[in-house]
Design a protein around this motif. Structure first.
Motif, PDB file in Angstrom:
ATOM      1  N   LYS A   1      15.320 -39.638  28.355  1.00 49.48           N
ATOM      2  CA  LYS A   1      14.591 -39.148  29.523  1.00 49.48           C
ATOM      3  C   LYS A   1      13.225 -39.824  30.023  1.00 49.48           C
ATOM      4  O   LYS A   1      12.655 -40.582  29.228  1.00 49.48           O
ATOM      5  CB  LYS A   1      14.340 -37.485  29.173  1.00 49.48           C
ATOM      6  CG  LYS A   1      15.230 -36.652  28.783  1.00 49.48           C
ATOM      7  CD  LYS A   1      14.985 -35.527  28.229  1.00 49.48           C
ATOM      8  CE  LYS A   1      14.093 -34.327  29.388  1.00 49.48           C
ATOM      9  NZ  LYS A   1      13.805 -33.290  28.545  1.00 49.48           N
ATOM     10  N   ASP A   2      13.267 -39.592  31.447  1.00 48.98           N
ATOM     11  CA  ASP A   2      12.263 -40.441  31.851  1.00 48.98           C
ATOM     12  C   ASP A   2      10.787 -39.563  31.573  1.00 48.98           C
ATOM     13  O   ASP A   2       9.674 -40.177  31.413  1.00 48.98           O
ATOM     14  CB  ASP A   2      12.122 -40.553  33.241  1.00 48.98           C
ATOM     15  CG  ASP A   2      13.413 -41.422  33.656  1.00 48.98           C
ATOM     16  OD1 ASP A   2      13.748 -42.401  33.103  1.00 48.98           O
ATOM     17  OD2 ASP A   2      13.848 -41.146  34.791  1.00 48.98           O
ATOM     18  N   LYS A   3      10.829 -38.181  31.366  1.00 54.32           N
ATOM     19  CA  LYS A   3       9.653 -37.525  31.310  1.00 54.32           C
ATOM     20  C   LYS A   3       9.884 -36.597  29.972  1.00 54.32           C
ATOM     21  O   LYS A   3      10.169 -35.127  30.202  1.00 54.32           O
ATOM     22  CB  LYS A   3       9.737 -36.692  32.617  1.00 54.32           C
ATOM     23  CG  LYS A   3       9.050 -37.637  33.792  1.00 54.32           C
ATOM     24  CD  LYS A   3       8.808 -36.795  35.061  1.00 54.32           C
ATOM     25  CE  LYS A   3      10.195 -36.124  35.552  1.00 54.32           C
ATOM     26  NZ  LYS A   3       9.599 -35.621  36.900  1.00 54.32           N
ATOM     27  N   PRO A   4      10.171 -36.921  29.025  1.00 56.50           N
ATOM     28  CA  PRO A   4      10.109 -36.287  27.731  1.00 56.50           C
ATOM     29  C   PRO A   4       9.144 -35.160  27.671  1.00 56.50           C
ATOM     30  O   PRO A   4       7.908 -35.142  27.906  1.00 56.50           O
ATOM     31  CB  PRO A   4      10.126 -37.401  26.594  1.00 56.50           C
ATOM     32  CG  PRO A   4       9.425 -38.291  26.957  1.00 56.50           C
ATOM     33  CD  PRO A   4       9.616 -38.474  28.443  1.00 56.50           C
ATOM     34  N   LEU A   5       9.240 -33.967  26.861  1.00 58.12           N
ATOM     35  CA  LEU A   5       8.153 -33.053  26.708  1.00 58.12           C
ATOM     36  C   LEU A   5       8.217 -32.854  25.204  1.00 58.12           C
ATOM     37  O   LEU A   5       9.199 -32.056  24.691  1.00 58.12           O
ATOM     38  CB  LEU A   5       8.609 -31.654  27.412  1.00 58.12           C
ATOM     39  CG  LEU A   5       7.751 -30.621  27.331  1.00 58.12           C
ATOM     40  CD1 LEU A   5       6.229 -30.971  27.673  1.00 58.12           C
ATOM     41  CD2 LEU A   5       8.316 -29.444  28.030  1.00 58.12           C
ATOM     42  N   PHE A   6       7.001 -32.807  24.453  1.00 51.54           N
ATOM     43  CA  PHE A   6       6.904 -32.396  23.193  1.00 51.54           C
ATOM     44  C   PHE A   6       6.035 -31.186  23.118  1.00 51.54           C
ATOM     45  O   PHE A   6       4.952 -30.944  23.966  1.00 51.54           O
ATOM     46  CB  PHE A   6       6.443 -33.649  22.489  1.00 51.54           C
ATOM     47  CG  PHE A   6       7.283 -34.990  22.359  1.00 51.54           C
ATOM     48  CD1 PHE A   6       8.338 -34.968  21.335  1.00 51.54           C
ATOM     49  CD2 PHE A   6       7.124 -35.762  23.672  1.00 51.54           C
ATOM     50  CE1 PHE A   6       9.201 -35.947  21.508  1.00 51.54           C
ATOM     51  CE2 PHE A   6       7.958 -36.767  23.445  1.00 51.54           C
ATOM     52  CZ  PHE A   6       8.954 -37.011  22.554  1.00 51.54           C
ATOM     53  N   LEU A   7       5.857 -30.690  21.897  1.00 45.73           N
ATOM     54  CA  LEU A   7       5.016 -29.558  21.517  1.00 45.73           C
ATOM     55  C   LEU A   7       4.652 -29.737  20.161  1.00 45.73           C
ATOM     56  O   LEU A   7       5.295 -29.753  19.171  1.00 45.73           O
ATOM     57  CB  LEU A   7       5.858 -28.102  21.580  1.00 45.73           C
ATOM     58  CG  LEU A   7       4.696 -26.937  21.599  1.00 45.73           C
ATOM     59  CD1 LEU A   7       3.761 -26.889  22.562  1.00 45.73           C
ATOM     60  CD2 LEU A   7       5.817 -25.522  21.482  1.00 45.73           C
ATOM     61  N   LEU A   8       3.153 -29.922  20.208  1.00 45.50           N
ATOM     62  CA  LEU A   8       2.416 -30.177  18.713  1.00 45.50           C
ATOM     63  C   LEU A   8       1.771 -28.849  18.295  1.00 45.50           C
ATOM     64  O   LEU A   8       1.307 -28.031  19.065  1.00 45.50           O
ATOM     65  CB  LEU A   8       1.652 -31.339  18.660  1.00 45.50           C
ATOM     66  CG  LEU A   8       1.975 -32.736  18.719  1.00 45.50           C
ATOM     67  CD1 LEU A   8       2.615 -32.941  19.906  1.00 45.50           C
ATOM     68  CD2 LEU A   8       0.973 -33.543  18.421  1.00 45.50           C
ATOM     69  N   LEU A   9       2.138 -28.167  17.173  1.00 40.40           N
ATOM     70  CA  LEU A   9       1.449 -26.791  16.815  1.00 40.40           C
ATOM     71  C   LEU A   9       0.408 -27.285  15.414  1.00 40.40           C
ATOM     72  O   LEU A   9       0.675 -27.868  14.324  1.00 40.40           O
ATOM     73  CB  LEU A   9       2.720 -26.031  16.319  1.00 40.40           C
ATOM     74  CG  LEU A   9       3.756 -25.627  17.274  1.00 40.40           C
ATOM     75  CD1 LEU A   9       4.717 -24.807  16.489  1.00 40.40           C
ATOM     76  CD2 LEU A   9       3.038 -25.176  18.400  1.00 40.40           C
TER      77      LEU A   9
END
Length: 244
Positions: free
Chosen positions: A92-100
């Motif tokens: 993907k050009d714009k990946p999205l991650f979430l860090l907890l």
């Protein structure tokens, strides 16, 4: 729904680790020693498996008085990924991650997983130590999302952040310790959002290296939102910006 199950005995746990089994945690009797235990302890450290040293009564309760040899391992119901594995599969050009950062409540964890899956998060990243276990309660609260979204366990979130930054991912900390609201931060590009613990928020060391900080405006008298609710707000603002 798959329940977390246990492995009893030192040799059985050694074989499980060598076979690549994902372990949630290993409970070890206080004062345990011996050659075979030393072999197990070395493997635990090599694979960065979460451990807890407990009295024998705890092990007897977990094993229902079966022969546990002073060690019990909880098998994870979900396989965990490395960051390197994730980056080989994301296209993907714009990946999205979430860090907890040290989210400890299992229902908050499960609710966050559910919202993350619904908002197109590519992967969740959690520290190996100090996070809520991905147990039956978390999986139930996630409504199955725990099986659909990759979850990465890392030794240190700081190292994961440096890795993401090197890959061109901006790090956005969701915190009240800023004047910028979530609506003023550009999220329509490769991004990793960080959510802090229920009691302490995001650690100062992580805040220091974040590329941007964003707060959620609070118009009432209560000083903060539940972390899973706050996470949902931040993720859906990301969705809004990316759909505009």
């Amino acid at each position: 729904m798959q329940e977390t199950s246990n492995i009893f005995g030192i040799r059985a746990i050694i074989e499980a680790i060598n076979a690549g089994q994902s372990l949630e945690k290993v409970y070890i009797q206080k004062g345990l020693s011996g050659h075979l235990f030393s072999e197990l302890n070395t493997l635990i450290k090599q694979h960065n498996i979460s451990t807890s040293y407990v009295p024998v009564e705890k092990l007897n309760h977990l094993s229902k008085n079966q022969n546990h040899q002073g060690v019990i391992a909880k098998i994870s119901a979900v396989d965990f990924y490395s960051l390197e594995d994730i980056f080989t599969t994301i296209n993907k050009d714009k990946p999205l991650f979430l860090l907890l950062d040290q989210i400890t409540d299992v229902r908050n964890f499960g609710a966050i997983l559910r919202t993350a899956e619904c908002t197109g998060v590519d992967a969740i990243i959690i520290p190996n130590q100090g996070s809520a276990p991905l147990n039956a309660d978390a999986i139930k609260t996630s409504a199955g999302a725990a099986f659909k979204i990759p979850i990465c366990k890392v030794n240190h979130l700081l190292d994961a952040i440096y890795f993401l930054q090197a890959e061109g991912i901006q790090i956005v900390a969701i915190t009240e310790k800023t004047e910028d609201t979530i609506y003023e931060v550009e999220l329509n590009k490769p991004t990793a959002l960080i959510m802090g613990s229920e009691h302490k928020g995001i650690s100062p060391a992580i805040l220091k290296i974040a590329d941007a900080k964003a707060k959620l405006p609070l118009l009432g008298d209560i000083a903060s939102l539940n972390v899973s609710v706050a996470c949902g707000v931040a993720l859906y603002e990301t969705v809004r910006q990316r759909r505009s």
